[in-house]
Structure formats: structure tokens, C-alpha cells
Scaffold this active site. Structure first.
Site, PDB file in Angstrom:
ATOM      1  N   ASP A  19      41.083 -14.777 -23.732  1.00 27.92           N
ATOM      2  CA  ASP A  19      40.890 -15.299 -24.590  1.00 27.92           C
ATOM      3  C   ASP A  19      40.715 -14.006 -25.738  1.00 27.92           C
ATOM      4  OD1 ASP A  19      40.911 -16.920 -26.915  1.00 27.92           O
ATOM      5  OD2 ASP A  19      38.703 -16.667 -26.090  1.00 27.92           O
ATOM      6  N   ASP A  21      39.902 -14.442 -29.603  1.00 29.51           N
ATOM      7  CA  ASP A  21      38.961 -13.932 -31.029  1.00 29.51           C
ATOM      8  C   ASP A  21      37.741 -14.914 -29.858  1.00 29.51           C
ATOM      9  OD1 ASP A  21      40.598 -14.227 -32.245  1.00 29.51           O
ATOM     10  OD2 ASP A  21      41.807 -15.854 -32.648  1.00 29.51           O
TER      11      ASP A  21
HETATM   12 MG   LIG Z   1      37.588 -17.784 -28.247  1.00 26.04          MG
END
Ligand SMILES: [Mg+2]
Length: 183
Positions: A19, A21
Site C-alpha cells: 500500500d 499512503d
Molecule cells: Mg494506507
């Protein structure tokens, strides 16, 4: 004992899904990273990516970027953010083999956002030799862990807030995960 277990696990885990962020860069609360100067790497994330590079055949980023769908930024802005991210990771000796971004709105029917698995299917389409049973998903939200679970990946949760999805491992940061695998 736990260490031995994860090392055995990672030996056969040739693909890493990350992922973005909250894992690679600091997540902005209720906001989107719309330009390179808003993109701030998590502490030691670049070093983590350098350490992870030799351990995996493929390293992918899978990221929901609804900010484009909401017109908070353009596709071009997102592209610039990712160019900056890749440049910095490269300078540090790491690599990302492909970035999959879903710019759909949450309420769009049949969208490609996590926890849906369209981005994983796209990765398989692009790299037919990847095996999800030999992949690890690293993320900081429930939807990341659900995405990984649905595809049968090993799920590594970065964070401290309790989540409902069963995860396989938990670390405070991507760096801690990389450190654990490398030492
Ligand atoms: Mg995230």
C-alpha cells in the site's frame, strides 16, 4: 521462533504488494497527496525499500487514489507524485516494479478500489508468473488486509489500531518489517 517462521514464509514469497499512503509515505488525514512537495516518506521507508529489493522478484504498489475521481488532483498530478516517489526510491537503491492506482470514486459501481481485487488481477495480467499464494500484502488499513486475504496472500499489517481482518504479522513500520527480514 516467530522470526524463523516469517523468514521461512518470505523465502517462498516472491512478490510484495505495498500500500502507499501510511506505508511508504506519511498519510495526510482526510486529504490527498496532490503534488511531490506534499509527499513525505515515512521514516526510513527508502532504506526499507532498499533492503526489500533483493528479497523479492516483484515489488508492486497498489493504491486507492480517489482524489483524482474527486477532482482534487489530475491524473498528471498523480503521475508527478509517483515519478518523484520512484526517483527517490531509486536514488536510495530500492525499486518498485509497477504502480497500480485506482482513481475511481468509492461510490462508482464496479470500481477497482481495495478491498476489491481488480488491481491484483491487473498485476497478474501484466506479470503472469506471479502467484498470490507466494505473495505478501503490506498495508495500514482494514481494506489492505482484506484485499490480501481475498487473494490468499500473507498479510502484514503496519499499525497499532485493532482491525477485524485476521493478519499474519504486525509491525510498526515498513522499516521494521524490512529489518526483521534482513537481520
Ligand atoms: Mg494506507
Amino acid at each position: 521462533m516467530i522470526k524463523k517462521k516469517i523468514l521461512t514464509t518470505v523465502k517462498d514469497r516472491k512478490t510484495l504488494f505495498l500500500d502507499r499512503d501510511g506505508v511508504i509515505n506519511i498519510r495526510l488525514l482526510n486529504d490527498y497527496v496532490c503534488s511531490p512537495n506534499e509527499f513525505v516518506f515515512c521514516p526510513n521507508a527508502r532504506e526499507a525499500l532498499r533492503m526489500l529489493a533483493p528479497l523479492f522478484d516483484y515489488i508492486f504498489v497498489v493504491t486507492n487514489q480517489q482524489g483524482v475521481g474527486l477532482s482534487r488532483m489530475s491524473e498528471h498530478d498523480l503521475e508527478e507524485v509517483h515519478q518523484y516517489m520512484m526517483q527517490e526510491i531509486g536514488k536510495a537503491g530500492g525499486r518498485i516494479d509497477q504502480i497500480y492506482s485506482c482513481t475511481d470514486l468509492q461510490n462508482k459501481p464496479d470500481n477497482c478500489r481495495k478491498p476489491g481485487t481488480k488491481m491484483a488481477e491487473q498485476a497478474l495480467n501484466d506479470f503472469p508468473d506471479i502467484k498470490f499464494s507466494h505473495a505478501i500484502m503490506v498495508g495500514d488499513t482494514e481494506s489492505d488486509m482484506l484485499f490480501g486475504r481475498t487473494m490468499g496472500m500473507c498479510c502484514v499489517y503496519i499499525g497499532s489500531e485493532p482491525i477485524e481482518t485476521t493478519t499474519d504479522y504486525r509491525f510498526d513500520s515498513l522499516y521494521d518489517f524490512a529489518l526483521y527480514l534482513s537481520t
